[in-house]
Enzyme design. Structure first.
Site, PDB file in Angstrom:
ATOM      1  N   ALA A  51      83.975  24.010 140.095  1.00 59.30           N
ATOM      2  CA  ALA A  51      83.513  22.664 139.751  1.00 59.30           C
ATOM      3  C   ALA A  51      84.415  21.611 140.382  1.00 59.30           C
ATOM      4  CB  ALA A  51      83.487  22.504 138.232  1.00 59.30           C
ATOM      5  N   GLY A  87      83.089  28.334 139.499  1.00 56.34           N
ATOM      6  CA  GLY A  87      81.720  28.189 139.974  1.00 56.34           C
ATOM      7  C   GLY A  87      81.527  28.700 141.380  1.00 56.34           C
ATOM      8  N   GLU A 125      80.781  32.260 140.885  1.00 57.85           N
ATOM      9  CA  GLU A 125      79.452  32.387 140.272  1.00 57.85           C
ATOM     10  C   GLU A 125      78.353  32.166 141.312  1.00 57.85           C
ATOM     11  OE1 GLU A 125      79.924  31.180 135.650  1.00 57.85           O
ATOM     12  OE2 GLU A 125      80.515  29.617 137.066  1.00 57.85           O
ATOM     13  N   GLU A 154      88.195  29.762 133.870  1.00 56.68           N
ATOM     14  CA  GLU A 154      87.767  28.781 132.873  1.00 56.68           C
ATOM     15  C   GLU A 154      88.491  28.925 131.539  1.00 56.68           C
ATOM     16  OE1 GLU A 154      84.471  29.058 135.867  1.00 56.68           O
ATOM     17  OE2 GLU A 154      85.837  30.457 134.877  1.00 56.68           O
TER      18      GLU A 154
END
Length: 698
Positions: free
Chosen positions: A61, A102, A105, A125
């Protein structure tokens, strides 16, 4: 452009380009999704590669968008991953350097993944009190295996790509590519161009032997290791959902866990600390592009505990150090201590023998100031007395080359006065390390009135190189940390006068989350240090009240662990704090002499008197401009004074408690006849924030 598009023959190459780590902000997500759709519509394109520009595939992110509408704007990360996963042409994630959060991911949503060796792979995270929120807890167990995925998700620690590629049965990486990553990815993409059906990680089964027993064992382990942090157990339950639920149901469970964690005070505190650490490196009037001075060689004055610890920081970073002492025996002791510290690391397997030898080869010693004149930075770590500092800095002014930075490790003394001992005050700065200096993360950078901006920029950059969290302080007695801790210690003393035992105060503070209570801390640091400061205060600030119990303790010769007697008794060779009958009797006699009848005091009162003393003094520091921002104060206490991380620091805790409630509590303390009513008057900044309905850290 935040994502570039290029066609090489039959392969489209999409490159994420959002420096410094290709964060997946709104513009990057939108550009990447559009590029995938463009490749899908191009009849010449048979396969697609997604990679990252510069020094990262993607760090996840975009932190600049945290808490803003852009963070959730479409295409959000789930939508981008869906676009990739449902593309009719094979997508290969070409991973290098950094692939985290992310970014990982997204890679898991691609059909294939190839990686350069040495790439750092992580879902970090949990370190922000969260869990991966874009399918990471569902896809990684399917691609890597449940147990290794659980370890990665619960710890948040990065693992090298080539190590993950060795996990039996994994399909996280289809190939590790030596040499040019894109060239290797092109070859692989062409091989897979016509293979159908396209593999999707979501279609795999996440399996683990004896699932229920495995997860129950993991719950016991994770629960025991993550006290006060709810995220690790939530991460575990999300991974369990990957085994026990269908993929879409697992994604829903993951999302519910993510949203719940976002609202916890622990996650808010961890996110606050994350941003606070980054903010601390910024100095309001020192631009990011300020030129810095070259630091290729360092000198340290003093080979004692502090000087040796400071020296190790630079040796660890590969910077040569010359250590200076006045006597050969002192030098020999200092070098022996450094060797002993490194040898202990080698013995524990934390340091390789060749690294140890390499670091020691960077160390030189001398008894002469003339031998350090060519150093780019010199740090004095001598006795904390202004006359001694004066002698050292006058010598340094004579021998150091023009442009050298002259730093003092003083913890309380006036850096402006120290600078005045030289003809180059612009080159003088405070670099206050915390003991043990080779372990503690905090570095207070003390800015004198005449300290040059390039000196500050250089020291802040150097702090990162030696892996310190640097916080800038203005000049005052004690700077940020020690000025605040004095008020904390005063309250601890008053609590003894009123009926507490040292162990009651320490236990209350430690239950709140401090690494060590005030009296154990005093015994570790040496009670004679505080005694010397109080003697100075009695002359300089005769109206400032202190409990006399600490003076009586020192008059008994009970200086702490070094004398095997302080607020507690100690046994030779052990650090266990044993409640002391002698101290108990001294406190009883002291209360009787003061005419004080002991009362029962709750843990809540103990904690709030200690913590709100820090908060009110910090508010004064902010008002005076000694500290730049409230979050800097929190970084000082999180990294230098053992404040509990899950509470985010004293200012973050005050905000969570409510500043109105803080002030009301302080008013009650001010009515206590045995406390200091003047101190508990809210600092102007604190009173103003309450009046305006604002907080320290918003």
């Amino acid at each position: 452009m935040t994502a570039t598009y290029e066609v090489r023959g039959t392969v489209a190459v999409i490159t994420l380009s959002n420096p410094p780590v290709n964060g997946l902000g709104y513009a990057t997500r939108k550009a990447a999704a559009e590029a995938i759709q463009r490749a899908e519509e191009d009849g010449e394109v048979k396969a697609i590669i997604i990679t990252g520009a510069g020094k990262a595939f993607s760090g996840g992110a975009d932190i600049k968008e945290f808490g803003t509408p852009k963070a959730l704007a479409e295409p959000n990360l789930h939508s981008l991953i869906s676009v990739a996963e449902n593309c009719s042409k094979p997508i290969v994630a070409a991973i290098h350097t950094v692939c985290m959060g992310g970014g990982l991911e997204l890679a898991l949503g691609c059909h294939y993944r190839v990686a350069a060796p040495g790439a750092k792979i992580a879902l970090p995270e949990v370190k922000l009190g969260l869990l991966p929120g874009a399918g990471g807890t569902q896809r990684l167990p399917r691609a890597l295996g449940v147990e290794p995925a659980l370890n990665m998700i619960v710890s948040g620690e990065p693992v090298n790509s080539e190590l993950l590629a060795m996990v039996p049965g994994q399909i996280l990486f289809n190939r590790i590519i030596e040499g040019d990553l894109i060239d290797g990815a092109m070859v692989f993409a062409k091989e897979m161009a016509d293979v159908r059906p396209l593999p999707k990680v979501r279609d795999l089964k996440a399996r683990v032997a004896n699932g229920e027993a495995f997860f129950q064992f993991a719950r016991n382990m994770v629960g025991g290791m993550s006290k006060n942090f709810p995220a690790p157990l939530r991460c575990l339950e999300a991974v369990a959902a990957s085994v026990n639920m269908k993929f879409d149901d697992g994604i829903k469970a993951e999302r519910e866990g993510f949203v719940a964690l976002m609202m916890t005070p622990e996650s808010k505190a961890l996110r606050h600390a994350f941003f606070a650490e980054r903010a601390a490196s910024k100095i309001g009037d020192v631009p990011d592009d300020t030129p810095v001075r070259k630091i290729a060689k360092v000198a340290v004055i003093g080979a004692g505990t502090m000087g040796g610890g400071i020296t190790m920081n630079f040796l660890n970073a590969g910077i040569p150090v010359t250590m200076l002492e006045t006597k050969q025996e002192a030098l020999d002791r200092g070098v022996a201590t450094i060797r002993k510290n490194y040898e202990a690391q080698v013995k524990k397997g934390k340091l390789k023998e060749e690294k140890y030898n390499e670091r020691m080869s960077l160390l030189a010693t001398t008894l002469s100031y003339d031998a350090i004149g060519d150093a780019d930075l010199v740090i004095e770590a001598v006795f904390e007395e202004l006359g001694v500092k004066e002698s050292v800095f006058k010598q340094l002014d004579k021998v150091m080359k023009p442009g050298a930075i002259l730093a003092s490790n003083t913890s309380t003394l006036d850096v402006n006065k120290i600078a005045s001992f030289t003809d180059r005050p612009q080159d003088v700065v405070g670099m206050h390390f915390f003991s043990p200096a080779n372990v503690m993360k905090l570095l207070e950078v003390v800015r004198g009135e005449k300290t040059a901006k390039d000196v500050l920029a250089t020291v802040m950059q150097l702090a990162k190189k030696i892996r310190k969290t640097a916080v800038v302080s203005g000049v005052c007695d004690g700077f940020i940390g020690n000025r605040m801790i004095e008020q904390y210690s005063r309250q601890a003393g008053f609590l003894l006068d009123e009926g507490c035992s040292p162990q009651q105060v320490d236990k209350a503070a430690e239950r709140f989350g401090f690494a060590m209570g005030p009296f154990r801390m005093g015994d570790l640091a040496g009670n004679d240090i505080g005694w010397a400061i109080r003697k100075r205060r009695y002359v300089e600030k005769p109206n400032l009240n202190y409990s006399k119990s600490a003076d009586l303790l020192c008059e008994m010769g009970r200086y702490g662990q070094k004398t095997q007697a302080g607020w507690y008794d100690y046994q030779a060779g052990k650090r266990d704090a044993i409640p002391s009958k002698a101290v108990e009797q001294m406190l009883e006699m002291h209360r009787a002499a003061q005419g004080i009848t002991p009362r029962q005091i709750t843990d809540e009162e103990i904690v709030h008197r200690l913590v709100f003393a820090l908060v009110n003094e910090a508010a004064h520091l902010l008002e005076e401009g000694i500290a730049q921002r409230a979050s800097d104060v929190d970084m000082v206490y999180l990294t230098g004074y053992g404040f509990p991380l899950w509470r985010g620091g004293p200012m973050c805790y005050a905000d969570t408690f409510g500043l109105y409630n803080v002030v009301q509590t302080m008013k009650r303390f001010a009515r206590n006849p045995h406390d200091d009513a003047n101190f508990w008057q809210p600092a102007p900044l604190l009173a103003r924030l309450v009046e305006q309905g604002k907080s320290f850290t918003e």
